[in-house]
Design an enzyme around this catalytic site. Sequence first.
Site, PDB file in Angstrom:
ATOM      1  N   ALA A   3      18.670  31.193  41.109  1.00 27.72           N
ATOM      2  CA  ALA A   3      18.734  32.651  41.296  1.00 27.72           C
ATOM      3  C   ALA A   3      17.700  33.157  42.305  1.00 27.72           C
ATOM      4  O   ALA A   3      17.934  34.168  42.982  1.00 27.72           O
ATOM      5  CB  ALA A   3      18.543  33.353  39.956  1.00 27.72           C
ATOM      6  N   ARG A  32      31.643  33.482  44.669  1.00 26.30           N
ATOM      7  CA  ARG A  32      31.183  34.192  43.471  1.00 26.30           C
ATOM      8  C   ARG A  32      30.747  35.627  43.839  1.00 26.30           C
ATOM      9  O   ARG A  32      31.147  36.137  44.873  1.00 26.30           O
ATOM     10  CB  ARG A  32      30.069  33.373  42.812  1.00 26.30           C
ATOM     11  N   PRO A  91      15.100  28.246  38.449  1.00 25.94           N
ATOM     12  CA  PRO A  91      15.316  28.740  37.093  1.00 25.94           C
ATOM     13  C   PRO A  91      16.688  28.417  36.499  1.00 25.94           C
ATOM     14  O   PRO A  91      17.699  28.471  37.202  1.00 25.94           O
ATOM     15  CB  PRO A  91      15.145  30.259  37.225  1.00 25.94           C
ATOM     16  N   ASN A  92      16.646  28.079  35.239  1.00 26.12           N
ATOM     17  CA  ASN A  92      17.826  27.818  34.398  1.00 26.12           C
ATOM     18  C   ASN A  92      18.523  26.484  34.686  1.00 26.12           C
ATOM     19  O   ASN A  92      19.450  26.112  33.968  1.00 26.12           O
ATOM     20  CB  ASN A  92      18.843  28.979  34.482  1.00 26.12           C
ATOM     21  N   HIS A 130      23.445  23.987  46.422  1.00 28.23           N
ATOM     22  CA  HIS A 130      23.938  24.718  45.251  1.00 28.23           C
ATOM     23  C   HIS A 130      25.082  23.926  44.644  1.00 28.23           C
ATOM     24  O   HIS A 130      25.877  23.306  45.370  1.00 28.23           O
ATOM     25  CB  HIS A 130      24.413  26.120  45.632  1.00 28.23           C
ATOM     26  N   ARG A 169      24.645  25.002  30.042  1.00 28.44           N
ATOM     27  CA  ARG A 169      24.790  26.339  30.609  1.00 28.44           C
ATOM     28  C   ARG A 169      26.139  26.497  31.327  1.00 28.44           C
ATOM     29  O   ARG A 169      26.483  25.659  32.160  1.00 28.44           O
ATOM     30  CB  ARG A 169      23.649  26.491  31.614  1.00 28.44           C
ATOM     31  N   ASN A 171      17.212  23.441  45.236  1.00 28.34           N
ATOM     32  CA  ASN A 171      18.142  24.403  44.641  1.00 28.34           C
ATOM     33  C   ASN A 171      17.277  25.464  43.972  1.00 28.34           C
ATOM     34  O   ASN A 171      16.812  25.285  42.851  1.00 28.34           O
ATOM     35  CB  ASN A 171      19.067  23.729  43.620  1.00 28.34           C
ATOM     36  N   GLU A 173      18.923  22.982  51.527  1.00 27.64           N
ATOM     37  CA  GLU A 173      19.276  23.901  50.433  1.00 27.64           C
ATOM     38  C   GLU A 173      20.571  23.413  49.793  1.00 27.64           C
ATOM     39  O   GLU A 173      21.541  23.122  50.511  1.00 27.64           O
ATOM     40  CB  GLU A 173      19.471  25.307  51.017  1.00 27.64           C
ATOM     41  N   TYR A 182      29.001  24.879  35.997  1.00 31.07           N
ATOM     42  CA  TYR A 182      27.969  23.892  36.350  1.00 31.07           C
ATOM     43  C   TYR A 182      28.214  22.491  35.774  1.00 31.07           C
ATOM     44  O   TYR A 182      27.421  21.584  36.038  1.00 31.07           O
ATOM     45  CB  TYR A 182      26.593  24.413  35.899  1.00 31.07           C
TER      46      TYR A 182
HETATM   47  C1  DQA Z   1      23.123  28.037  41.844  1.00 30.01           C
HETATM   48  C2  DQA Z   1      23.828  29.330  42.276  1.00 30.01           C
HETATM   49  C3  DQA Z   1      22.952  30.539  41.999  1.00 30.01           C
HETATM   50  O1  DQA Z   1      23.617  31.718  42.403  1.00 30.01           O
HETATM   51  C4  DQA Z   1      22.646  30.641  40.525  1.00 30.01           C
HETATM   52  O2  DQA Z   1      21.772  31.709  40.270  1.00 30.01           O
HETATM   53  C5  DQA Z   1      22.138  29.368  39.945  1.00 30.01           C
HETATM   54  C6  DQA Z   1      22.675  28.089  40.405  1.00 30.01           C
HETATM   55  C7  DQA Z   1      24.032  26.803  42.004  1.00 30.01           C
HETATM   56  O3  DQA Z   1      23.498  25.699  42.029  1.00 30.01           O
HETATM   57  O4  DQA Z   1      25.252  26.939  42.073  1.00 30.01           O
HETATM   58  O5  DQA Z   1      21.327  29.383  39.014  1.00 30.01           O
HETATM   59  O6  DQA Z   1      21.993  27.846  42.686  1.00 30.01           O
END
Ligand code: DQA
Length: 139
Positions: A74, A104, A9-10, A97, A17, A71, A95, A22
Amino acid sequence: MKIIIINGPNLNLLGKREQNIYGDLSFEEFFSKLQADNPEVELSHFQSNIEGELIDKIQDVGFSYDGIILNAAAYTHTSVGIGDAVKAVETPVIEVHISNTFSREEFRHKSFISPGAKGVILGFGLQSYELALQSFLKN
Ligand code: DQA
């Protein structure tokens, strides 16, 4: 070699964003460059904001592809279902990020993905995806 990047998501809003966290590059721009730099890899990309669609995609590719770069965004911190899907499939999952989730908020320190993952790469910006890809290519 068939590798898929699955984004949660997102992450469709990358480039727009929270640019301070990011960056300002869209995922499509980054992905085109990654493909161009790695022509020998059959690289694809899937994004969804919906938990079940991410699980469906992991199941779809998880017995035939050589690698999944995931990835879960959230959902990393909340989804037992995605964590179970990662454990259920045969394809190794890395995995990733973009941000260093450990620097964080506390709730980002927990991952339901890590226990089933081959490895975890985080905190290198979009380069995290590239490093994951390299690790598949060198094995
Ligand atoms: C994320 C880190 C997550 O905590 C966050 O909710 C994201 C992006 C990252 O790529 O840094 O949406 O996965």
